[in-house]
Design an enzyme around this catalytic site. Structure first.
Site, PDB file in Angstrom:
ATOM      1  N   LYS A 160       0.862  -1.198   0.000  1.00 13.43           N
ATOM      2  CA  LYS A 160       0.000   0.000   0.000  1.00 13.43           C
ATOM      3  C   LYS A 160       0.892   1.240   0.000  1.00 13.43           C
ATOM      4  CE  LYS A 160      -4.455   0.998   2.156  1.00 13.43           C
ATOM      5  NZ  LYS A 160      -5.236   0.822   3.381  1.00 13.43           N
TER       6      LYS A 160
HETATM    7  O1  G3P Z   1      -9.464   1.864   3.817  1.00 11.90           O
HETATM    8  C1  G3P Z   1      -9.234   3.154   4.289  1.00 11.90           C
HETATM    9  C2  G3P Z   1      -9.892   3.282   5.583  1.00 11.90           C
HETATM   10  O2  G3P Z   1      -9.249   2.535   6.552  1.00 11.90           O
HETATM   11  C3  G3P Z   1     -10.151   4.638   6.054  1.00 11.90           C
HETATM   12  O3  G3P Z   1     -11.362   4.538   6.685  1.00 11.90           O
HETATM   13  O4  G3P Z   1     -13.119   5.159   8.227  1.00 11.90           O
HETATM   14  O5  G3P Z   1     -10.732   5.807   8.698  1.00 11.90           O
HETATM   15  O6  G3P Z   1     -12.009   6.909   6.865  1.00 11.90           O
HETATM   16  P1  G3P Z   1     -11.830   5.684   7.687  1.00 11.90           P
END
Ligand code: G3P
Length: 217
Positions: A87
């Site tokens: 990643k």
């Molecule tokens: O896959 C990306 C993710 O982990 C971010 O999610 O909910 O932290 O915006 P969030």
């Protein structure tokens, strides 16, 4: 559409895998920290543990922000297990790293994507997956799903093979809408995946079937 679970929690990964509909896992440094996984050795071991729990791709994020550092870290991560996808953040050095890994036949996931232009660059650099963060756009009064639609249009115009991985999925309707507009993959929490099961008419209907069966016996 492929289903990835967005967590570093082994119990949740096990539960999603047991459902039989899981195609992979995404992690990031915040998700690792949330599970209390710190220190290089523990983090590396955790990636291996996740790979052993599931059959599909497992995204492991580099911490370096310079090209040489990303290459070194990414090669070490990729060598851990054949399921690892490196990643890489959507920054200038990251684009160079995506191209390097693409030429080397190592799978990548370009993360922190918030615009169609960024997604176009990631595809040109040969990313395996591009991760637009739809929930974080929604948090900022911008329609995350519109970004998925725009990237779908651009990728289809030129038959780019980079897969659109809708990330920062927060709830069940994000998953349904991503499927309607043609995201290749979504990554979200277990709660959003299991939410797809819910319908009150299913519960009412099943209760009636079971009650009627009981009456007849
Ligand atoms: O896959 C990306 C993710 O982990 C971010 O999610 O909910 O932290 O915006 P969030």
């Amino acid at each position: 559409m492929k289903f990835f679970i967005d967590t570093a929690n082994l119990d949740q990964i096990r539960e999603a895998e047991a459902l039989g509909v899981l195609d992979g896992v995404t992690t990031n440094p915040s998700l690792m920290a949330k599970e209390g996984i710190t220190g290089e050795k523990n983090i590396i071991q955790h990636y291996v543990d996740i790979c052993e729990l599931v059959e599909g791709d497992v995204s492991a994020e580099v911490i370096a922000v310079d090209f040489e550092g990303m290459v070194k870290e990414g090669e070490a991560l990729a060598a851990l297990h054949p399921q690892i996808v490196v990643k890489i953040p959507m920054i200038e050095e990251g684009i160079k790293a995506l191209k390097y890994f693409s030429d080397a036949g190592i799978k990548t996931n370009c993360t922190l994507v918030f615009s169609t232009g960024q997604a176009l660059l990631a595809a040109k650099a040969g990313a395996t997956y591009v991760s637009p963060f739809i929930g974080r756009l929604d948090d900022n009064s911008t329609d995350g799903l519109e970004l998925i639609e725009d990237i779908r249009l651009v990728y289809d115009n030129y038959a780019y093979e980079t897969e659109i991985l809708a990330a920062s999925v927060r709830h069940t309707m994000h998953i349904v809408n991503c499927a309607k507009i043609g995201a290749d993959v979504m990554t979200g929490p277990l709660s959003a995946i299991k939410g797809l099961l819910n319908h009150p008419l299913t519960d009412i209907g099943l209760a009636k079937f079971l009650a009627d069966h009981k009456k007849g016996n």
